[in-house]
Structures are given as C-alpha cells and as structure tokens.
Design a protein around this motif. Structure first.
Motif, PDB file in Angstrom:
ATOM      1  N   PRO A   3     -27.645 -80.716   7.203  1.00 51.12           N
ATOM      2  CA  PRO A   3     -29.101 -80.550   7.129  1.00 51.12           C
ATOM      3  C   PRO A   3     -29.669 -80.863   5.747  1.00 51.12           C
ATOM      4  CG  PRO A   3     -28.103 -78.747   8.370  1.00 51.12           C
ATOM      5  CD  PRO A   3     -26.970 -79.549   7.801  1.00 51.12           C
ATOM      6  N   SER A   7     -32.433 -83.622   5.028  1.00 53.27           N
ATOM      7  CA  SER A   7     -33.674 -83.300   4.326  1.00 53.27           C
ATOM      8  C   SER A   7     -33.932 -84.289   3.194  1.00 53.27           C
ATOM      9  CB  SER A   7     -33.606 -81.872   3.777  1.00 53.27           C
ATOM     10  OG  SER A   7     -34.742 -81.580   3.003  1.00 53.27           O
ATOM     11  N   LYS A  32     -38.577 -79.816   4.894  1.00 51.11           N
ATOM     12  CA  LYS A  32     -37.884 -78.829   5.711  1.00 51.11           C
ATOM     13  C   LYS A  32     -37.345 -79.476   6.988  1.00 51.11           C
ATOM     14  CE  LYS A  32     -38.521 -74.189   7.681  1.00 51.11           C
ATOM     15  NZ  LYS A  32     -39.490 -73.097   7.912  1.00 51.11           N
ATOM     16  N   GLU A  34     -34.964 -78.415  10.421  1.00 50.07           N
ATOM     17  CA  GLU A  34     -34.415 -77.284  11.173  1.00 50.07           C
ATOM     18  C   GLU A  34     -33.675 -77.775  12.407  1.00 50.07           C
ATOM     19  OE1 GLU A  34     -37.565 -73.716  10.549  1.00 50.07           O
ATOM     20  OE2 GLU A  34     -38.253 -75.341  11.851  1.00 50.07           O
ATOM     21  N   ARG A  35     -32.841 -76.915  12.933  1.00 48.13           N
ATOM     22  CA  ARG A  35     -32.197 -77.201  14.205  1.00 48.13           C
ATOM     23  C   ARG A  35     -33.259 -77.368  15.287  1.00 48.13           C
ATOM     24  NH1 ARG A  35     -27.039 -78.987  15.327  1.00 48.13           N
ATOM     25  NH2 ARG A  35     -25.584 -78.105  13.834  1.00 48.13           N
ATOM     26  N   ARG A  37     -35.117 -77.030  18.708  1.00 52.56           N
ATOM     27  CA  ARG A  37     -35.176 -75.898  19.627  1.00 52.56           C
ATOM     28  C   ARG A  37     -34.532 -76.249  20.962  1.00 52.56           C
ATOM     29  NH1 ARG A  37     -41.434 -73.860  18.507  1.00 52.56           N
ATOM     30  NH2 ARG A  37     -41.108 -73.353  16.279  1.00 52.56           N
ATOM     31  N   TYR A  44     -31.751 -82.094  15.161  1.00 50.23           N
ATOM     32  CA  TYR A  44     -32.582 -81.531  14.102  1.00 50.23           C
ATOM     33  C   TYR A  44     -34.010 -82.034  14.258  1.00 50.23           C
ATOM     34  CZ  TYR A  44     -28.223 -80.202  11.796  1.00 50.23           C
ATOM     35  OH  TYR A  44     -26.999 -79.656  11.504  1.00 50.23           O
ATOM     36  N   SER A  46     -38.143 -82.084  12.111  1.00 48.78           N
ATOM     37  CA  SER A  46     -38.927 -81.834  10.913  1.00 48.78           C
ATOM     38  C   SER A  46     -40.412 -81.981  11.249  1.00 48.78           C
ATOM     39  CB  SER A  46     -38.562 -82.822   9.799  1.00 48.78           C
ATOM     40  OG  SER A  46     -39.420 -82.658   8.688  1.00 48.78           O
TER      41      SER A  46
END
Length: 369
Positions: A3, A7, A32, A34-35, A37, A44, A46
């Motif tokens: 990650p 980024s 940022k 993130e995994r 959802r 991932y 963003s």
C-alpha cells in the motif's frame, strides 16, 4: 507492491499530471490508499480525485480519468478502474517487476520509444544561436522517437551535425533516424483533419530558448551539452565548470557514474559465476517506479519540447540505482542466489535506461569512470 508503494505511485501520477499541465493543483504531500471495500473493484482504492476536485475546478471523474491514463501501464498494476463519482481502484499484478525488466532488456536502448505521435508533422525554423539549435535538434530526436515526422524547415538536419566545434557524441547525424526530442506547448502539434490524415503545419516553429554558448572545447561535449539541456529552455544554462568535477554533487557525474557502476556490477558478477536473470520478485519500488516512468517521460518531453525533463529523470534513475546497487552482489561467504540474479537483472535494466536517456541527449555513457 505494498500500500505504501501504491500510495507513492499515485502521488507520482498526480505530480506528472501537474508537470504536464493537465492539472492545476498543489501536489498533496501524501495520497491515501485503502483496501477496497467488500464487493468493490480491485484490491485497493483511493479518493484522491475527489479531494483534488474543488481546488482543480474540475469534476472528480475528469481528474480520475487524467490519473488513470498515467497509471494504467505502471509496473505492479494489472488494472486501474474508475468507479462511482471518481474513485480510483487498483488490481495488483503478481510479477510486474519481472515484466518491466524483460521489456527493458528486449528493447535495449530503444526502451521508451513508441508511436504515440505517429502522423504528427513538425518543422522547426532554421537556427544559428548555439543553444537554440542544440535544444531544437534534441527535440527533433525526441519527437522522432515517438513516431513523429520532425525536422527542420529546409528538410536537412543542419547545425551541430555539421559545425566544426559541434556535433553529437557519436558523430555526424547519429541517432536521428531513431530518436526524437521534447519540450513544446501542445498547440505546436498539428491536429488531424476530419479525413484522418495528419495536418501539416506550414509555419516553422521556434522553441523559446534563453541563449547560451556551446563550449565543447573548454568543457568537452558531454558537459557542454548537459549545461545547455539540463536547464529548462527558457532558463539560464548551467554553469559549465562545476560539471567537470567528479563529485556526487555534480548531477552529470552522478548519472554517468551510475551507468558505469552497472557495468562494473555485471563484470564482478561474471567473475563470481552468475549473470542477470529476473527469477524472483525484487523489492525496489523507487527504482522500478522510475524505470516504468521512462516511456512517459520521453513522450512528455517530446510533447512539451523539454529535454530538461529527460535529464531530470536520469538524475532520479541514477539516485535510485545508486541507493539499490549495494544489495546486488553477494556479501562475505554468501553464495549467488536467485535473488542476486534478479537484482542484477534490475540493475542492468537501470543501466540500459541511463544509456538510452543519455543517448537521446547526445551524451556518452562510459563503461568506467
């Protein structure tokens, strides 16, 4: 790709979009990631496009599309998708580093050449001022490397190839058939007609250049060219004498030294009985990132008539390589392994990119310094 690596990769894409003029925003200090959802796309995600939307004065979907274009061929990424109001979703590739190294090794010094500007015709006015001529000839090579039909208005490659004190590092007209330069506003690129045929711009173009003398007698060809090409065309040329000092503070020395280090690593590895072969993933996100950026840098430099972008990219590549090179060879009683062969293959790819980039600028890549 972790990650943190992802980024940094997205942040680099934002910075390139700003440098290209595609976005007008302040580059954020971090992005940022993130995994994704459950039920989402990829691994991932963003929301960087949404966070930049207001300051850019554009929709998040527009910004996401601009970033997706700059991320789609990134080593380590299998897919980049835009979802919802402008989220970027990323699917990682199992062995992107190996694919990149193989691509560089297969293409050799031509890595980064392409056909993105095929059908574009550009003619430049004949010039006499030294720096303007040098910058324009380098831009011609950059444009040709991307498939454009580029040259001087009179149809002849004139100037440095013929002058008594001047000339490319490899001689007369070396490289003109394969290479093409960079650095000019987008409106300088002829648009296509509705028929699909490329339009020819009848007016010869000029690149606005801060004048400066070309001094190979005092500096040598390599330092004389770097002094005029490393600074943006509209800026003052670099001071020549500091470019002759063999010190890490000298960026030209650093770039050429990094290439020579790769050659020495390959020689020392051969003495230890092994050679380059990318067999296992190598954790070197900075180095892989700059190598993956090389084709985009050449294309951007060609579009914007900016050879200085190539020089800056070579500095970044050299710095990443020099930080990585200490891991390549076995230490002490350590035996050569798949990891060493893979690291050597990555270093070799970096050396290829350095040599190819220096060639575009007409500067030599020494075997030893």
């Amino acid at each position: 790709m972790t990650p943190a690596d992802l980024s940094l990769t997205v942040l680099h894409a934002v910075r390139r979009a700003v440098d290209d003029g595609a976005l007008r925003v302040d580059v954020p200090p971090t992005v940022k990631v993130e995994r994704a959802r459950p039920g989402g796309v990829g691994e991932y995600a963003s929301n960087v496009a949404l966070t930049l939307s207001r300051s850019a004065g554009r929709t998040a979907l527009d910004i996401a599309g601009i970033l997706e274009e700059r991320l789609r061929d990134t080593p380590g990424l299998q897919a980049v998708d835009v979802t919802g109001p402008g989220f970027l979703n990323f699917t990682l590739r199992p062995d992107a580093g190996g694919e990149l190294v193989r691509a560089v090794r297969e293409a050799g010094d031509a890595y980064g050449s392409g056909t993105a500007l095929a059908g574009v015709t550009v003619r430049f006015a004949d010039l006499t001022e030294s720096r303007a001529l040098l910058v324009t000839e380098t831009v011609v090579r950059l444009l040709r490397s991307q498939g454009a039909d580029a040259g001087f208005a009179q149809g002849a490659d004139v100037g440095f190839a013929q002058g008594a004190d001047v000339g490319f590092a490899q001689g007369a007209d070396a490289g003109f058939a394969q290479e093409a330069p960079a650095n000019a506003p987008a409106q300088h690129e002829p648009a296509r007609e509705e028929t699909g045929q490329p339009a020819r711009d009848a007016t010869p173009q000029r690149i606005h250049v801060h004048p400066g003398p070309y001094e190979p007698r005092f500096l040598g060809v390599d330092a004389a060219r770097w002094a005029l090409l490393r600074a943006a065309p509209q800026d003052r040329p670099l001071d020549g004498p500091p470019l002759l000092v063999q010190h890490e503070r000298n960026p030209l020395f650093r770039v050429r030294y990094a290439h020579s280090r790769v050659r020495r690593l390959l020689h020392n590895a051969a003495q230890l009985g092994f050679g380059p072969a990318y067999e296992t993933p190598v954790h070197a996100p900075e180095l892989l990132g700059v190598l993956g950026d090389h084709p985009v840098v050449l294309l951007t430099a060609a579009r914007h008539r900016a050879p200085d972008r190539v020089a800056r990219h070579l500095e970044a590549t050299a710095d990443a390589l020099l930080a990585f090179q200490h891991t390549v060879l076995p230490l002490g009683d350590e035996k050569p392994s798949a990891a060493h062969r893979s690291r050597l293959a990555l270093a070799e790819a970096a050396g290829t990119v350095l040599a190819g980039g220096l060639s575009v600028l007409g500067i030599s890549a020494p075997e030893r310094i």
